[in-house]
Design a protein around this motif. Structure first.
Motif, PDB file in Angstrom:
ATOM      1  N   LEU A  70      95.486  -1.443 -50.457  1.00 38.64           N
ATOM      2  CA  LEU A  70      95.722  -0.830 -51.767  1.00 38.64           C
ATOM      3  C   LEU A  70      96.735  -1.639 -52.574  1.00 38.64           C
ATOM      4  O   LEU A  70      96.597  -1.795 -53.788  1.00 38.64           O
ATOM      5  N   LEU A  71      97.755  -2.157 -51.891  1.00 44.66           N
ATOM      6  CA  LEU A  71      98.758  -2.960 -52.581  1.00 44.66           C
ATOM      7  C   LEU A  71      98.143  -4.257 -53.098  1.00 44.66           C
ATOM      8  O   LEU A  71      98.426  -4.699 -54.220  1.00 44.66           O
ATOM      9  N   LYS A  72      97.273  -4.850 -52.289  1.00 46.89           N
ATOM     10  CA  LYS A  72      96.657  -6.128 -52.656  1.00 46.89           C
ATOM     11  C   LYS A  72      95.621  -5.958 -53.764  1.00 46.89           C
ATOM     12  O   LYS A  72      95.566  -6.736 -54.721  1.00 46.89           O
ATOM     13  N   GLU A  73      94.792  -4.897 -53.653  1.00 43.49           N
ATOM     14  CA  GLU A  73      93.669  -4.735 -54.581  1.00 43.49           C
ATOM     15  C   GLU A  73      94.045  -3.951 -55.840  1.00 43.49           C
ATOM     16  O   GLU A  73      93.503  -4.201 -56.916  1.00 43.49           O
ATOM     17  N   GLU A  74      94.944  -2.966 -55.696  1.00 44.38           N
ATOM     18  CA  GLU A  74      95.255  -2.096 -56.836  1.00 44.38           C
ATOM     19  C   GLU A  74      96.714  -2.170 -57.245  1.00 44.38           C
ATOM     20  O   GLU A  74      97.105  -1.569 -58.253  1.00 44.38           O
ATOM     21  N   GLY A  75      97.524  -2.866 -56.464  1.00 40.33           N
ATOM     22  CA  GLY A  75      98.950  -2.949 -56.785  1.00 40.33           C
ATOM     23  C   GLY A  75      99.666  -1.630 -56.629  1.00 40.33           C
ATOM     24  O   GLY A  75     100.701  -1.393 -57.264  1.00 40.33           O
ATOM     25  N   LYS A  76      99.153  -0.741 -55.777  1.00 41.01           N
ATOM     26  CA  LYS A  76      99.747   0.576 -55.586  1.00 41.01           C
ATOM     27  C   LYS A  76     100.209   0.729 -54.141  1.00 41.01           C
ATOM     28  O   LYS A  76      99.625   0.166 -53.216  1.00 41.01           O
ATOM     29  N   CYS A  77     101.270   1.520 -53.969  1.00 39.21           N
ATOM     30  CA  CYS A  77     101.733   1.851 -52.620  1.00 39.21           C
ATOM     31  C   CYS A  77     101.363   3.297 -52.313  1.00 39.21           C
ATOM     32  O   CYS A  77     100.894   4.040 -53.190  1.00 39.21           O
ATOM     33  N   ARG A  78     101.588   3.705 -51.076  1.00 39.84           N
ATOM     34  CA  ARG A  78     101.185   5.050 -50.639  1.00 39.84           C
ATOM     35  C   ARG A  78     101.822   6.143 -51.499  1.00 39.84           C
ATOM     36  O   ARG A  78     101.171   7.160 -51.801  1.00 39.84           O
ATOM     37  N   GLN A  79     103.066   5.919 -51.885  1.00 38.09           N
ATOM     38  CA  GLN A  79     103.766   6.955 -52.641  1.00 38.09           C
ATOM     39  C   GLN A  79     103.200   7.166 -54.048  1.00 38.09           C
ATOM     40  O   GLN A  79     103.536   8.143 -54.721  1.00 38.09           O
ATOM     41  N   ASP A  80     102.325   6.265 -54.496  1.00 37.43           N
ATOM     42  CA  ASP A  80     101.677   6.439 -55.801  1.00 37.43           C
ATOM     43  C   ASP A  80     100.526   7.444 -55.734  1.00 37.43           C
ATOM     44  O   ASP A  80      99.918   7.775 -56.757  1.00 37.43           O
ATOM     45  N   PHE A  81     100.186   7.890 -54.523  1.00 36.41           N
ATOM     46  CA  PHE A  81      99.094   8.848 -54.327  1.00 36.41           C
ATOM     47  C   PHE A  81      99.662  10.149 -53.775  1.00 36.41           C
ATOM     48  O   PHE A  81     100.747  10.175 -53.183  1.00 36.41           O
ATOM     49  N   THR A  82      98.907  11.228 -53.986  1.00 37.57           N
ATOM     50  CA  THR A  82      99.220  12.439 -53.224  1.00 37.57           C
ATOM     51  C   THR A  82      98.705  12.216 -51.799  1.00 37.57           C
ATOM     52  O   THR A  82      97.926  11.291 -51.538  1.00 37.57           O
ATOM     53  N   ARG A  83      99.143  13.055 -50.901  1.00 43.36           N
ATOM     54  CA  ARG A  83      98.692  12.908 -49.499  1.00 43.36           C
ATOM     55  C   ARG A  83      97.168  13.001 -49.408  1.00 43.36           C
ATOM     56  O   ARG A  83      96.526  12.207 -48.717  1.00 43.36           O
ATOM     57  N   GLU A  84      96.584  13.970 -50.139  1.00 45.01           N
ATOM     58  CA  GLU A  84      95.132  14.152 -50.101  1.00 45.01           C
ATOM     59  C   GLU A  84      94.408  12.937 -50.676  1.00 45.01           C
ATOM     60  O   GLU A  84      93.378  12.505 -50.145  1.00 45.01           O
ATOM     61  N   GLN A  85      94.920  12.382 -51.764  1.00 44.58           N
ATOM     62  CA  GLN A  85      94.295  11.206 -52.372  1.00 44.58           C
ATOM     63  C   GLN A  85      94.348  10.001 -51.424  1.00 44.58           C
ATOM     64  O   GLN A  85      93.369   9.263 -51.277  1.00 44.58           O
ATOM     65  N   PHE A  86      95.493   9.833 -50.785  1.00 46.21           N
ATOM     66  CA  PHE A  86      95.629   8.704 -49.859  1.00 46.21           C
ATOM     67  C   PHE A  86      94.677   8.860 -48.672  1.00 46.21           C
ATOM     68  O   PHE A  86      94.043   7.884 -48.242  1.00 46.21           O
ATOM     69  N   LEU A  87      94.561  10.074 -48.149  1.00 49.54           N
ATOM     70  CA  LEU A  87      93.669  10.299 -47.008  1.00 49.54           C
ATOM     71  C   LEU A  87      92.212  10.027 -47.384  1.00 49.54           C
ATOM     72  O   LEU A  87      91.423   9.558 -46.554  1.00 49.54           O
ATOM     73  N   GLN A  88      91.845  10.290 -48.635  1.00 50.08           N
ATOM     74  CA  GLN A  88      90.490   9.950 -49.085  1.00 50.08           C
ATOM     75  C   GLN A  88      90.250   8.451 -49.014  1.00 50.08           C
ATOM     76  O   GLN A  88      89.166   8.000 -48.636  1.00 50.08           O
ATOM     77  N   GLU A  89      91.277   7.666 -49.374  1.00 42.04           N
ATOM     78  CA  GLU A  89      91.156   6.206 -49.286  1.00 42.04           C
ATOM     79  C   GLU A  89      90.987   5.768 -47.830  1.00 42.04           C
ATOM     80  O   GLU A  89      90.217   4.852 -47.523  1.00 42.04           O
ATOM     81  N   VAL A  90      91.697   6.429 -46.918  1.00 41.83           N
ATOM     82  CA  VAL A  90      91.586   6.061 -45.500  1.00 41.83           C
ATOM     83  C   VAL A  90      90.202   6.412 -44.972  1.00 41.83           C
ATOM     84  O   VAL A  90      89.606   5.649 -44.209  1.00 41.83           O
ATOM     85  N   TRP A  91      89.662   7.553 -45.379  1.00 46.52           N
ATOM     86  CA  TRP A  91      88.321   7.936 -44.920  1.00 46.52           C
ATOM     87  C   TRP A  91      87.268   6.942 -45.413  1.00 46.52           C
ATOM     88  O   TRP A  91      86.290   6.666 -44.710  1.00 46.52           O
ATOM     89  N   LYS A  92      87.469   6.415 -46.608  1.00 46.06           N
ATOM     90  CA  LYS A  92      86.541   5.377 -47.109  1.00 46.06           C
ATOM     91  C   LYS A  92      86.583   4.154 -46.185  1.00 46.06           C
ATOM     92  O   LYS A  92      85.556   3.582 -45.831  1.00 46.06           O
TER      93      LYS A  92
END
Length: 941
Positions: A58-80
């Protein structure tokens, strides 16, 4: 059996391929023996590793860190990520030929498996085996999470060492001992202390000395003044302090040192946390250090001590540095309230299970390791400060209208929030609607969930049909590096939660290493995708893969240079069967495996040999006018038929014993040796003229028996090779089916019964095997003599000078000796005359013959015709002599050693003496031949 579930963090490497090759060979073998076999696939969510990989992406592709997401949003990225990588892993397993039951595939974060995890946590909490407590944990500031003891690597430093640390641009110095002084309050003296971590002195709460140390008797019970916080630090006495180490006085920092934490418990000392979870100094340090990174603060503290004239120097110091195996970060002991598993009693049961023989560990030398580790086990911290994983099913309880402080540690647990609420109502005597619950945000250690795999995969806690039938598992097969991470925890959790051991046997295989002896690891960049070996890959593509991986720059350069050196042309296409056979050809029990592309390539050549063998066999069967006879009805006729049949029988016996002992390298070696060296090099070469001849008596019967024997040797061998090489054996076996004596109820080779020695008991001729060893040596010497004389096409006559018994063997295998030696006739001369052998000559071989030594009692003679290139013969004899002399010296050195007679077994001494005698005889013969040839040249001149 369950497959060790690979992490969903990426693709499989050769270490996984070894696991698949070994396990699939075992399950196919058992399946062919008629067992009902269940081999369950699965994938592990790998909490820390997966979250780290996704965060980096996420940091490499979107320039975002985990704290930029809610927990639910981040978990969706992990499931992908999981969906993408999970399918890739399963595809690799299919390409490797793994005969897994895909309908039962398990992922550790699936709803069903998650229910098993919650159930396990609740049951262990109810029984008091899981508890919540404040204690020092191994903390990775880079991951901002606790890790378990066995996830900590220790690096030994001999002194000052610069090391890279995640989150720091410049290297940090370790292996330095700093000494500084604390002024004693009310006295004109000081106490000097030493530390490798001066930044922690802000958390010092006392100075400790040994009660018997005469240097400090006068300061017992006194206090020191902290130079930066102005706190008074008591001078305490404790026998744990080593008087002869350093100054004999130690600083006490309970919140950041395991020894100091225990010392604080004995002496009721406070615990001040001066390094935070993110690795920066806390507010307790003061404004000048608050928010500064811990290793940057180190130099600031030293400079401040120098300024206050309290710094007493530094020196190089050997030390053990704890490093996070997951991130490479330096471990920071931190004081945290976490959930722990009480391990001591469960560990005792695991040790007892092995000692009582209920659990067998293979190889057995791991038993000692097992006992030593489990006998010194610590409680297991299972809290992880992550978002990806099984959120701990425990809830902090706050009662409505309660006067309790909100930070009071009141907890309940439950399979669901509703159950937890009911438990809280009972525990605290409150109405459920007056209870406010907040679930612990931490997740469980990944090894907690994977430790449930042997029974959770079968539907536990539900009493499913699979659980009743297949639990306990028969065996667990895995890498030796998982003995503590996974195996010990499975045994402890399985025994506690199900009342039974999770499996009866544990088979550990060795680790796959690169040519430089380093374990294949993604972090080192030296992993090889098994599909690259199967399909082939260029060096350029291999280098691209290293560049794409998240690898330290130095390791990347090392890995790429190693590839250029070891695989200059990349990896040739080898196929699945060759890779599996090569991996199983290693001795997996104890010795680490060094991967060699050339070895896999040689197994591909073996596959080619199998194809060539089948083509010849099909040609022979097609030309035969009589159908192939059934194996149990086939009786070999000629001596060579009996020999090859007996060799097949002996191979089956050897494979049976090796399979039972899980020594797969012995099985593969036996099968390779039979196919290449017995079937192809000997029997097929012998049988070629036999199946083609038409002018001898009973030739039809001999051809029929030979073709039938050839068919069964190939068919049985393919069946025995099937567990290792499922694709090529199935293809070749299907091509044999038109000639099968009887129709089979099964259409696939993998469902055929595995050959058993009892089926071929009528093919056992041990005397033929024993006698043919002499024949093979005669053939070798005869070919050598022909080569020395340049007779590549001619078929000369030869003379054998041997004993009466040896003559009998030669006559018994006469046609084989003539055919395989490519000679026209073999005259046999026994120096000790006998009338019992009509084919034995009474005249010795002609003088001037070239002599080859079979053993110290047996010689082959080839008459040297005039016009032969004697100079070439003399050169070859000298070369042979040069090879024999070092061999003789080696044998003599061993025979003449002082312990030869006492420590070397009698049968080995007998073999060595015979070997020495044969070499000496051959050297004497060479000297005689050289003299003869030189005399002949002189006469001719």
């Amino acid at each position: 059996m369950c497959i060790p579930p690979p992490n969903v963090t990426g693709t499989l490497h050769l270490g996984h391929a070894l696991t698949v090759a070994v396990e699939d060979a075992l399950v196919r073998w058992k399946r062919m023996q008629g067992y009902k076999v269940l081999w369950v696939p699965g994938c592990d969510h790998a909490g820390i590793a997966t979250q780290t990989v996704v965060e980096r992406r996420l940091l490499k592709e979107e320039g975002k860190c985990r704290q930029d997401f809610t927990r639910e949003q981040f978990l969706q990225e992990v499931w992908k990520w999981k969906k993408e990588k999970g399918e890739e892993i399963y595809e690799q397993l299919r390409r490797l030929g793994a005969s897994l039951d895909w309908s039962r595939a398990r992922f550790t974060m699936d709803p069903g498996f998650s229910r098993s995890v919650s159930e396990a946590f609740v049951r262990l909490c109810d029984s008091g085996l899981i508890y919540r407590s404040e204690g020092l944990v191994n903390w990775s500031c880079f991951l901002e999470s606790a890790i378990s003891d066995i996830e900590v690597d220790t690096k030994e430093l001999s002194g000052k060492t610069l090391m890279s640390v995640p989150g720091y641009e410049n290297k940090i110095e370790f292996g330095t001992m700093y000494t500084f002084a604390y002024p004693v309050e009310g006295q004109d003296r000081e106490i000097a202390v030493s530390t490798t971590r001066p930044e922690t002195m802000l958390g010092d709460v006392a100075v400790a000395v040994h009660p018997d140390d005469p240097r400090y008797l006068a300061v017992h019970g006194k206090q020191c003044r902290h130079p930066f916080t102005d706190r008074l630090l008591p001078i305490i006495t404790d026998s744990v302090v080593e008087m002869d180490l350093g100054t004999g006085a130690v600083k006490v920092t309970p919140a950041h040192d395991h020894t100091d934490f225990v010392l604080s418990q004995r002496n009721s000392l406070p615990r001040l946390m001066v390094i935070g979870e993110n690795g920066t100094m806390t507010r307790l340090c003061g404004l000048w250090l608050e928010g500064v990174k811990r290793f940057d603060a180190r130099q600031l503290v030293v400079d401040a001590l120098v300024e206050k004239k309290l710094f007493r120097g530094e020196r190089s110091h050997a030390m053990m540095l704890p490093i996070c195996s997951r991130s490479g970060d330096i471990i920071e002991p931190l004081l945290k309230k976490q959930w722990f598993v009480r391990c001591d009693e469960m560990a005792k049961k695991a040790v007892q299970a092995v000692e009582d023989g209920h659990l067998e560990i293979i190889p057995h030398f791991y038993t000692k390791t097992w006992k030593n580790w489990l006998s010194n086990i610590s409680d297991w911290c299972i809290s992880r400060q992550l978002w990806w994983g099984h959120q701990i099913p425990a809830y902090r309880v706050v009662l409505a209208n309660s006067t309790d402080h909100p930070e009071n540690d009141q907890w309940v647990w439950g399979r669901s929030k509703d159950e937890a609420r009911q438990r809280a109502a009972v525990k605290f005597g409150a109405n459920p609607e007056d209870i406010v619950l907040s679930q612990d945000s931490d997740v469980l250690d990944t090894w907690f969930s994977s430790g449930l795999f042997p029974f959770a995969m079968l539907g536990w806690p539900e009493q499913t049909a699979d659980l009743q039938r297949f639990y306990p598992n028969s065996i667990l097969e895995t890498g030796s590096d998982l003995i503590f991470f996974w195996v010990a925890r499975m045994v402890m959790l399985g025994t506690e939660l199900t009342g039974q051991l999770p499996f009866r046997q544990v088979l550990f295989h060795s680790l796959v290493r690169d040519k430089h002896g380093r374990k294949m690891s993604k972090s080192l960049g030296n992993v090889i995708d098994p599909l690259d070996v199967i399909d082939g890959v260029s060096l350029e593509k291999l280098q691209e893969k290293v560049k794409e991986r998240n690898v330290d720059s130095r390791e990347r350069l090392f890995a790429m240079e190693a590839q250029r050196k070891d695989l200059p042309k990349g990896i040739p296409q080898c196929g699945t069967d060759a890779l599996r056979f090569a991996l199983c050809s290693h001795k997996i029990q104890g010795e680490d495996i060094s991967f060699s592309a050339s070895q896999v390539l040689s197994c591909r050549h073996f596959c080619n040999k199998m194809w060539q063998t089948l083509r010849f066999t099909l040609k022979v069967l097609a030309e035969s006018t009589t159908p192939v006879g059934a194996l149990e009805e086939t009786r070999p006729v000629s001596s060579m038929d009996r020999w090859i049949c007996s060799k097949l029988y002996s191979t089956i016996v050897q494979c049976e014993q090796a399979f039972e002992a899980y020594e797969l390298h012995t099985v593969t070696s036996a099968l390779y040796t039979f196919w290449v060296h017995s079937l192809c090099d000997v029997y097929m070469e012998y049988v070629k003229p036999v199946v083609g001849q038409t002018d001898i008596e009973h030739s039809d019967r001999m051809r029929h028996v030979a073709s039938t024997v050839l068919y069964h040797c190939v068919s049985v061998s393919l069946t025995m090779l099937s567990p290792f090489m499922p694709f090529i054996t199935e293809e070749l076996w299907q091509r044999l089916q038109p000639f099968r004596p009887r129709a089979s109820a099964q259409d696939s080779l993998c469902l055929q019964p595995y050959p058993h020695s009892s089926q071929l008991a009528h093919w056992h001729f041990p005397e033929e095997e024993r006698d043919f060893l002499l024949v093979q040596e005669v053939i070798r010497v005869a070919r050598s003599l022909r080569a020395q004389c340049g007779m590549t096409k001619e078929k000369p006559a030869m003379w054998a000078v041997c004993s009466h018994h040896q003559a009998q063997v030669l006559l018994h295998f006469q046609s084989a000796v003539w055919t395989l030696s490519r000679i026209s006739h073999l005259h046999i001369f026994c120096p000790q005359r006998t009338n019992s052998l009509v084919s034995v000559h009474n005249t010795p071989p002609p003088k001037g013959s070239l002599i080859g030594v079979v053993d110290h009692t047996f010689q082959l003679h080839l008459h040297v015709q005039s016009g032969m290139n004697k100079d070439k013969l003399i050169l070859q004899l000298h070369q042979r002599k040069e090879k024999l002399i070092p061999r003789l010296e080696e044998v003599l050195c061993r025979v003449q050693s002082s312990d030869y007679a006492t420590k070397v077994p009698a049968h080995v001494r007998q073999q060595m003496d015979s070997k020495m005698s044969t070499i000496q005889q051959e050297l004497k013969t060479i000297e005689d031949q050289l003299k003869l040839l030189q005399d002949t040249q002189t006469d001719e001149r």
